[in-house]
Design a protein around this motif. Structure first.
Motif, mmCIF file in Angstrom:
data_model
loop_
_atom_site.group_PDB
_atom_site.id
_atom_site.type_symbol
_atom_site.label_atom_id
_atom_site.label_comp_id
_atom_site.label_asym_id
_atom_site.label_seq_id
_atom_site.Cartn_x
_atom_site.Cartn_y
_atom_site.Cartn_z
ATOM 1 N N GLY A 87 -13.912 2.892 -3.162
ATOM 2 C CA GLY A 87 -12.842 1.968 -3.498
ATOM 3 C C GLY A 87 -13.165 1.149 -4.737
ATOM 4 O O GLY A 87 -12.292 0.912 -5.584
ATOM 5 N N GLN A 88 -14.404 0.724 -4.855
ATOM 6 C CA GLN A 88 -14.812 -0.051 -6.027
ATOM 7 C C GLN A 88 -14.670 0.775 -7.301
ATOM 8 O O GLN A 88 -14.208 0.281 -8.338
ATOM 9 C CB GLN A 88 -16.251 -0.528 -5.860
ATOM 10 C CG GLN A 88 -16.732 -1.493 -6.929
ATOM 11 C CD GLN A 88 -16.102 -2.879 -6.797
ATOM 12 O OE1 GLN A 88 -15.584 -3.228 -5.741
ATOM 13 N NE2 GLN A 88 -16.158 -3.658 -7.861
ATOM 14 N N ASP A 89 -15.051 2.045 -7.223
ATOM 15 C CA ASP A 89 -14.974 2.907 -8.404
ATOM 16 C C ASP A 89 -13.521 3.147 -8.802
ATOM 17 O O ASP A 89 -13.166 3.058 -9.986
ATOM 18 C CB ASP A 89 -15.681 4.235 -8.119
ATOM 19 C CG ASP A 89 -15.806 5.094 -9.367
ATOM 20 O OD1 ASP A 89 -16.261 4.571 -10.402
ATOM 21 O OD2 ASP A 89 -15.445 6.284 -9.314
ATOM 22 N N ASP A 213 -5.436 12.100 7.340
ATOM 23 C CA ASP A 213 -4.182 11.578 6.797
ATOM 24 C C ASP A 213 -3.712 10.330 7.522
ATOM 25 O O ASP A 213 -2.516 10.034 7.591
ATOM 26 C CB ASP A 213 -3.087 12.645 6.781
ATOM 27 C CG ASP A 213 -3.283 13.648 5.652
ATOM 28 O OD1 ASP A 213 -3.830 13.235 4.616
ATOM 29 O OD2 ASP A 213 -2.922 14.818 5.806
ATOM 30 N N THR A 214 -4.667 9.587 8.075
ATOM 31 C CA THR A 214 -4.393 8.291 8.686
ATOM 32 C C THR A 214 -4.580 7.203 7.636
ATOM 33 O O THR A 214 -5.540 7.240 6.859
ATOM 34 C CB THR A 214 -5.343 8.033 9.860
ATOM 35 O OG1 THR A 214 -5.170 9.054 10.834
ATOM 36 C CG2 THR A 214 -5.087 6.677 10.496
ATOM 37 N N LEU A 247 -7.995 7.540 -4.384
ATOM 38 C CA LEU A 247 -8.957 7.143 -3.355
ATOM 39 C C LEU A 247 -8.753 7.974 -2.092
ATOM 40 O O LEU A 247 -9.733 8.387 -1.450
ATOM 41 C CB LEU A 247 -8.808 5.652 -3.056
ATOM 42 C CG LEU A 247 -9.783 5.046 -2.037
ATOM 43 C CD1 LEU A 247 -11.230 5.380 -2.378
ATOM 44 C CD2 LEU A 247 -9.584 3.538 -1.959
ATOM 45 N N SER A 248 -7.520 8.252 -1.744
ATOM 46 C CA SER A 248 -7.239 9.109 -0.581
ATOM 47 C C SER A 248 -7.836 10.496 -0.780
ATOM 48 O O SER A 248 -8.415 11.077 0.151
ATOM 49 C CB SER A 248 -5.724 9.224 -0.363
ATOM 50 O OG SER A 248 -5.145 7.975 -0.077
ATOM 51 N N ARG A 249 -7.679 11.034 -1.971
ATOM 52 C CA ARG A 249 -8.242 12.354 -2.262
ATOM 53 C C ARG A 249 -9.760 12.346 -2.085
ATOM 54 O O ARG A 249 -10.342 13.267 -1.506
ATOM 55 C CB ARG A 249 -7.886 12.776 -3.689
ATOM 56 C CG ARG A 249 -8.322 14.187 -4.044
ATOM 57 C CD ARG A 249 -8.167 14.464 -5.526
ATOM 58 N NE ARG A 249 -9.053 13.619 -6.318
ATOM 59 C CZ ARG A 249 -10.359 13.835 -6.461
ATOM 60 N NH1 ARG A 249 -10.946 14.844 -5.842
ATOM 61 N NH2 ARG A 249 -11.084 13.026 -7.192
ATOM 62 N N ARG A 250 -10.403 11.291 -2.546
ATOM 63 C CA ARG A 250 -11.858 11.193 -2.403
ATOM 64 C C ARG A 250 -12.281 11.093 -0.935
ATOM 65 O O ARG A 250 -13.373 11.527 -0.572
ATOM 66 C CB ARG A 250 -12.379 9.966 -3.154
ATOM 67 C CG ARG A 250 -12.214 10.049 -4.658
ATOM 68 C CD ARG A 250 -12.980 8.925 -5.318
ATOM 69 N NE ARG A 250 -12.773 8.889 -6.755
ATOM 70 C CZ ARG A 250 -13.573 8.247 -7.598
ATOM 71 N NH1 ARG A 250 -14.640 7.593 -7.127
ATOM 72 N NH2 ARG A 250 -13.340 8.243 -8.880
ATOM 73 N N ARG A 254 -5.706 15.538 2.940
ATOM 74 C CA ARG A 254 -5.080 16.800 2.561
ATOM 75 C C ARG A 254 -3.741 16.565 1.891
ATOM 76 O O ARG A 254 -3.295 17.368 1.081
ATOM 77 C CB ARG A 254 -4.881 17.677 3.804
ATOM 78 C CG ARG A 254 -6.193 18.053 4.473
ATOM 79 C CD ARG A 254 -5.985 18.806 5.760
ATOM 80 N NE ARG A 254 -5.396 20.108 5.533
ATOM 81 C CZ ARG A 254 -5.142 20.982 6.491
ATOM 82 N NH1 ARG A 254 -5.420 20.676 7.745
ATOM 83 N NH2 ARG A 254 -4.617 22.157 6.220
ATOM 84 N N ARG A 255 -3.109 15.450 2.187
ATOM 85 C CA ARG A 255 -1.801 15.137 1.588
ATOM 86 C C ARG A 255 -1.919 14.973 0.091
ATOM 87 O O ARG A 255 -0.959 15.209 -0.639
ATOM 88 C CB ARG A 255 -1.250 13.859 2.213
ATOM 89 C CG ARG A 255 0.107 13.456 1.696
ATOM 90 C CD ARG A 255 0.635 12.227 2.387
ATOM 91 N NE ARG A 255 0.823 12.448 3.807
ATOM 92 C CZ ARG A 255 1.574 11.672 4.587
ATOM 93 N NH1 ARG A 255 2.210 10.646 4.052
ATOM 94 N NH2 ARG A 255 1.689 11.909 5.866
ATOM 95 N N GLN A 256 -3.095 14.563 -0.414
ATOM 96 C CA GLN A 256 -3.249 14.266 -1.830
ATOM 97 C C GLN A 256 -3.746 15.454 -2.641
ATOM 98 O O GLN A 256 -3.957 15.342 -3.822
ATOM 99 C CB GLN A 256 -4.210 13.085 -2.021
ATOM 100 C CG GLN A 256 -3.787 11.838 -1.263
ATOM 101 C CD GLN A 256 -2.405 11.382 -1.639
ATOM 102 O OE1 GLN A 256 -1.946 11.589 -2.756
ATOM 103 N NE2 GLN A 256 -1.702 10.752 -0.694
#
Length: 257
Positions: A87-89, A213-214, A247-250, A254-256
């Motif tokens: 998140g920081q990155d 995906d939560t 951030l979700s992808r990291r 799967r949605r991203q």
């Protein structure tokens, strides 16, 4: 950068079919989907089976599912993930694009806790700190996270007779009004607050998802009111969505992909 190895690329293409498609594939289906020569597809499948990245279905000859080795790699990746560090990155990258303060926050009960923060480089900016806790209903990140809770959980945390704290004169203190706003946020996909946690600041926020995906966090951009406008709101909403998606992808969403 070195040359890509075609055989490795094709093997990864086979494995990535399982990301968003059926749970099982046959060699002919792989051949058709990837446009590979039949012999090549069979060789790739044979190799992946031998290395336990694919496993044959005992009751469906000729069909394959992901093998234990793929699970082990995914688990190893998940073990090394650190939401605060990632998140920081990502917050640093978003802040560089918008020159405003960026936060990543988690929901705990009816409060948000900021786990990552990058300051604006501008002279007039929001003052805050990672680790700070605020009532969720007064913040864009908190509203985003409350909006993404299952209906029953959200109603339990904010019942009709809940006493909602006001941080400013603009804070929402009526549970019914808050639930109406949360419904609009779910529909829109972003959250906005203007002077509800700080009389001089507005914020926009977007949801962050994990490998299941939560929604596990939210990313927000905070702006002094002297730089706030409808045009700026739209621009920053797009940047918040983009940052949250990264951030979700990291985190494996799967949605991203």
């Amino acid at each position: 950068m070195g040359r890509l190895v075609p055989a490795v690329t094709r093997a990864l293409d086979v494995l990535e079919l399982f990301l968003d498609g059926p749970d099982t594939w046959s060699a002919p289906e792989i051949t058709r989907r990837l446009g590979l020569p039949r012999t090549t597809a069979h060789e790739l499948v044979t190799t992946l089976v031998a290395r336990n990245y694919l496993t044959p279905l005992p009751d469906q000859p000729g069909r394959y599912r992901l093998g234990v080795r793929a699970y082990q790699l995914g688990s190893r990746y998940a073990e090394q993930l650190d939401l605060a560090a990632e998140g920081q990155d990502v917050a640093r990258r978003v802040a560089a694009d918008c020159e405003e303060t960026v936060h990543v926050a988690l929901l705990e009960g009816t409060d948000v806790i900021y786990v990552a923060k990058v300051d604006s480089t501008q002279a007039v900016r929001m003052v805050s700190a990672a680790g700070r806790r605020l009532p969720a209903h007064c913040t864009a990140v908190g509203k985003m996270l409350l909006a993404c809770l299952p209906d029953g959980v959200r109603q339990e945390r904010i019942p009709a007779d809940a006493e909602l704290t006001a941080l400013t004169g603009q804070s929402v203190t009526d549970p019914a009004a808050l639930h109406r706003e949360l419904a609009a946020i779910r529909e829109r996909g972003t959250a906005v607050e203007e002077r509800e946690s700080n009389p001089d600041v507005a914020c926009v926020a977007a949801p962050v998802r994990d490998a299941q995906d939560t929604v596990v966090a939210a990313l927000s951009i905070s702006v002094p009111m002297v730089r706030w406008s409808e045009e700026r709101r739209a621009e920053l909403s797009g940047l918040a969505l983009s940052g949250a998606a990264e951030l979700s992808r990291r985190l494996g969403s799967r949605r991203q992909r």
